[in-house]
Design an enzyme around this catalytic site. Sequence first.
Site, PDB file in Angstrom:
ATOM      1  N   LYS A  14      51.007  41.110  33.195  1.00  0.00           N
ATOM      2  CA  LYS A  14      50.628  39.717  32.902  1.00  0.00           C
ATOM      3  C   LYS A  14      49.251  39.655  32.232  1.00  0.00           C
ATOM      4  CE  LYS A  14      50.906  38.319  37.196  1.00  0.00           C
ATOM      5  NZ  LYS A  14      51.320  39.466  38.019  1.00  0.00           N
ATOM      6  N   ARG A  89      52.089  30.961  42.324  1.00  0.00           N
ATOM      7  CA  ARG A  89      52.590  32.118  43.068  1.00  0.00           C
ATOM      8  C   ARG A  89      53.358  31.702  44.319  1.00  0.00           C
ATOM      9  NH1 ARG A  89      48.703  36.125  40.917  1.00  0.00           N
ATOM     10  NH2 ARG A  89      49.232  38.195  41.626  1.00  0.00           N
ATOM     11  N   ARG A 128      45.398  52.086  37.436  1.00  0.00           N
ATOM     12  CA  ARG A 128      44.306  51.153  37.125  1.00  0.00           C
ATOM     13  C   ARG A 128      43.189  51.283  38.154  1.00  0.00           C
ATOM     14  NH1 ARG A 128      45.617  44.819  36.676  1.00  0.00           N
ATOM     15  NH2 ARG A 128      45.776  45.000  38.929  1.00  0.00           N
ATOM     16  N   ARG A 134      38.684  47.719  41.407  1.00  0.00           N
ATOM     17  CA  ARG A 134      39.336  46.687  42.229  1.00  0.00           C
ATOM     18  C   ARG A 134      39.778  47.277  43.557  1.00  0.00           C
ATOM     19  NH1 ARG A 134      43.423  42.917  38.835  1.00  0.00           N
ATOM     20  NH2 ARG A 134      44.246  42.694  40.942  1.00  0.00           N
ATOM     21  N   ARG A 146      51.180  43.826  48.424  1.00  0.00           N
ATOM     22  CA  ARG A 146      51.160  42.797  47.367  1.00  0.00           C
ATOM     23  C   ARG A 146      52.566  42.596  46.806  1.00  0.00           C
ATOM     24  NH1 ARG A 146      46.766  45.477  43.727  1.00  0.00           N
ATOM     25  NH2 ARG A 146      47.305  43.867  42.211  1.00  0.00           N
TER      26      ARG A 146
HETATM   27  P1  B4P Z   1      48.633  43.944  34.644  1.00  0.00           P
HETATM   28  O1  B4P Z   1      50.084  44.013  34.920  1.00  0.00           O
HETATM   29  O2  B4P Z   1      48.185  43.340  33.399  1.00  0.00           O
HETATM   30  O3  B4P Z   1      48.077  43.261  35.961  1.00  0.00           O
HETATM   31  P2  B4P Z   1      48.492  41.840  36.528  1.00  0.00           P
HETATM   32  O4  B4P Z   1      49.971  41.723  36.725  1.00  0.00           O
HETATM   33  O5  B4P Z   1      47.843  40.796  35.689  1.00  0.00           O
HETATM   34  O6  B4P Z   1      47.717  41.934  37.862  1.00  0.00           O
HETATM   35  P3  B4P Z   1      47.843  41.443  39.336  1.00  0.00           P
HETATM   36  O7  B4P Z   1      49.052  40.607  39.578  1.00  0.00           O
HETATM   37  O8  B4P Z   1      47.647  42.650  40.153  1.00  0.00           O
HETATM   38  O9  B4P Z   1      46.533  40.623  39.570  1.00  0.00           O
HETATM   39  P4  B4P Z   1      46.056  39.158  39.787  1.00  0.00           P
HETATM   40  O10 B4P Z   1      44.701  39.211  39.240  1.00  0.00           O
HETATM   41  O11 B4P Z   1      46.983  38.118  39.254  1.00  0.00           O
HETATM   42  O12 B4P Z   1      48.050  45.393  34.678  1.00  0.00           O
HETATM   43  C1  B4P Z   1      48.451  46.417  35.542  1.00  0.00           C
HETATM   44  C2  B4P Z   1      48.245  47.766  34.921  1.00  0.00           C
HETATM   45  O13 B4P Z   1      49.409  48.082  34.175  1.00  0.00           O
HETATM   46  C3  B4P Z   1      47.068  47.860  33.953  1.00  0.00           C
HETATM   47  O14 B4P Z   1      46.378  49.064  34.220  1.00  0.00           O
HETATM   48  C4  B4P Z   1      47.721  47.907  32.580  1.00  0.00           C
HETATM   49  O15 B4P Z   1      46.993  48.684  31.660  1.00  0.00           O
HETATM   50  C5  B4P Z   1      49.053  48.559  32.892  1.00  0.00           C
HETATM   51  N1  B4P Z   1      50.115  48.162  31.969  1.00  0.00           N
HETATM   52  C6  B4P Z   1      50.349  46.910  31.509  1.00  0.00           C
HETATM   53  N2  B4P Z   1      51.410  46.908  30.677  1.00  0.00           N
HETATM   54  C7  B4P Z   1      51.873  48.210  30.641  1.00  0.00           C
HETATM   55  C8  B4P Z   1      52.962  48.875  29.965  1.00  0.00           C
HETATM   56  N3  B4P Z   1      53.796  48.213  29.146  1.00  0.00           N
HETATM   57  N4  B4P Z   1      53.142  50.191  30.177  1.00  0.00           N
HETATM   58  C9  B4P Z   1      52.304  50.873  30.989  1.00  0.00           C
HETATM   59  N5  B4P Z   1      51.251  50.321  31.636  1.00  0.00           N
HETATM   60  C10 B4P Z   1      51.047  48.995  31.461  1.00  0.00           C
HETATM   61  O16 B4P Z   1      46.039  38.954  41.407  1.00  0.00           O
HETATM   62  C11 B4P Z   1      45.205  39.700  42.280  1.00  0.00           C
HETATM   63  C12 B4P Z   1      45.158  39.043  43.680  1.00  0.00           C
HETATM   64  O17 B4P Z   1      44.528  37.722  43.590  1.00  0.00           O
HETATM   65  C13 B4P Z   1      46.500  38.743  44.362  1.00  0.00           C
HETATM   66  O18 B4P Z   1      47.023  39.861  45.059  1.00  0.00           O
HETATM   67  C14 B4P Z   1      46.109  37.560  45.306  1.00  0.00           C
HETATM   68  O19 B4P Z   1      45.482  38.028  46.484  1.00  0.00           O
HETATM   69  C15 B4P Z   1      45.095  36.780  44.509  1.00  0.00           C
HETATM   70  N6  B4P Z   1      45.691  35.668  43.751  1.00  0.00           N
HETATM   71  C16 B4P Z   1      45.719  35.556  42.380  1.00  0.00           C
HETATM   72  N7  B4P Z   1      46.353  34.423  42.023  1.00  0.00           N
HETATM   73  C17 B4P Z   1      46.761  33.809  43.177  1.00  0.00           C
HETATM   74  C18 B4P Z   1      47.493  32.612  43.448  1.00  0.00           C
HETATM   75  N8  B4P Z   1      47.956  31.820  42.456  1.00  0.00           N
HETATM   76  N9  B4P Z   1      47.740  32.286  44.744  1.00  0.00           N
HETATM   77  C19 B4P Z   1      47.280  33.049  45.752  1.00  0.00           C
HETATM   78  N10 B4P Z   1      46.595  34.201  45.558  1.00  0.00           N
HETATM   79  C20 B4P Z   1      46.335  34.587  44.278  1.00  0.00           C
END
Ligand code: B4P
Length: 193
Positions: A14, A89, A128, A134, A146
Site C-alpha cells: 500500500k 481498517r 523491511r 519500525r 498484525r
Molecule cells: P508496504 O506494503 O508498502 O507496507 P504497508 O502495507 O503500507 O504497511 P503496513 O500495513 O504495515 O503499515 P501501516 O503504516 O498502514 O511495504 C512492505 C514492504 O514490502 C516494503 O519493504 C516494500 O518495499 C515491500 N514491497 C512492496 N511492494 C513489493 C513488491 N511488489 N515486491 C516485493 N516487495 C514489495 O500500519 C502500521 C500500524 O499502524 C498498524 O499495524 C496499526 O497498529 C496502526 N494503524 C494504521 N492505520 C490504522 C487504522 N486505520 N486503524 C487502526 N490502527 C491503524
Amino acid sequence: MFNLILFGPPGSGKGTQSERLIARYGLKHLSTGDLLRSEIANQTTLGLEAKGFMDRGELVPDAVVIGMIRSALDNNPEAKGFLFDGFPRTQAQSVALDELLEQRGEAINVVLALEVTEEELVKRLLNRGLTSGRTDDVNESIIRARITEYHKKTSAVADHYRQFGKVVEVKGEGSVDDIFDALCAEIEKRKAA
Ligand code: B4P
C-alpha cells in the site's frame, strides 16, 4: 474529485504503490500509519497512546484514527481527491469515512485491494524491518499478529464496500511496476465510467 482506498494486508504494498499513485493522479495521500508514526515521533499524547497498540501489532482505537482523518479532510479543502492508505481498517471506520465524505458531497469511487500470500507478507516485512527502524517489523510473532488483526477486523472493510460494487482485486505479487500498471488500469476504467 476522485477518492480511492488502497486496501490490503500489512506488507501488501500500500505504502509503496501510494507514492506512485499520488504522483500520477495528484491525489492527497492520507496514510493513518504515517500520521500515527509522526505523532509518535513528536511524542504527542495521541502518539503515546497509539504506540502501545502499534508495538503489539494491534489496531489503534477507532475514535483516534477517525479523528485524525476528520482533521486531515478539514485541513485539505483544495484537494482534487484523496488516496486513503491503511484507512479504513474496521467496519466502524468505513461507516465513519462514508459519513465524513457525504458531509462534503463526496464518496469513495473505488477500493483497490492488493492480494498477497501470508508467507510473502511476512518475508517483506521482516526484510523491511532490517532497515526501517519500525518496531512492528522486527519480530515475526508481531507481524503475524498484525496479519491476524487484518483477518479479524480489516477484511470487513472489503465486505462493506463490496455491497456497493466498489471493490476491485489486484494481484499484489510481481514487480512494483507491473502492479502499478494494473492499479492505474483500474483507476482509468473508473474515471472513464
Ligand atoms: P508496504 O506494503 O508498502 O507496507 P504497508 O502495507 O503500507 O504497511 P503496513 O500495513 O504495515 O503499515 P501501516 O503504516 O498502514 O511495504 C512492505 C514492504 O514490502 C516494503 O519493504 C516494500 O518495499 C515491500 N514491497 C512492496 N511492494 C513489493 C513488491 N511488489 N515486491 C516485493 N516487495 C514489495 O500500519 C502500521 C500500524 O499502524 C498498524 O499495524 C496499526 O497498529 C496502526 N494503524 C494504521 N492505520 C490504522 C487504522 N486505520 N486503524 C487502526 N490502527 C491503524
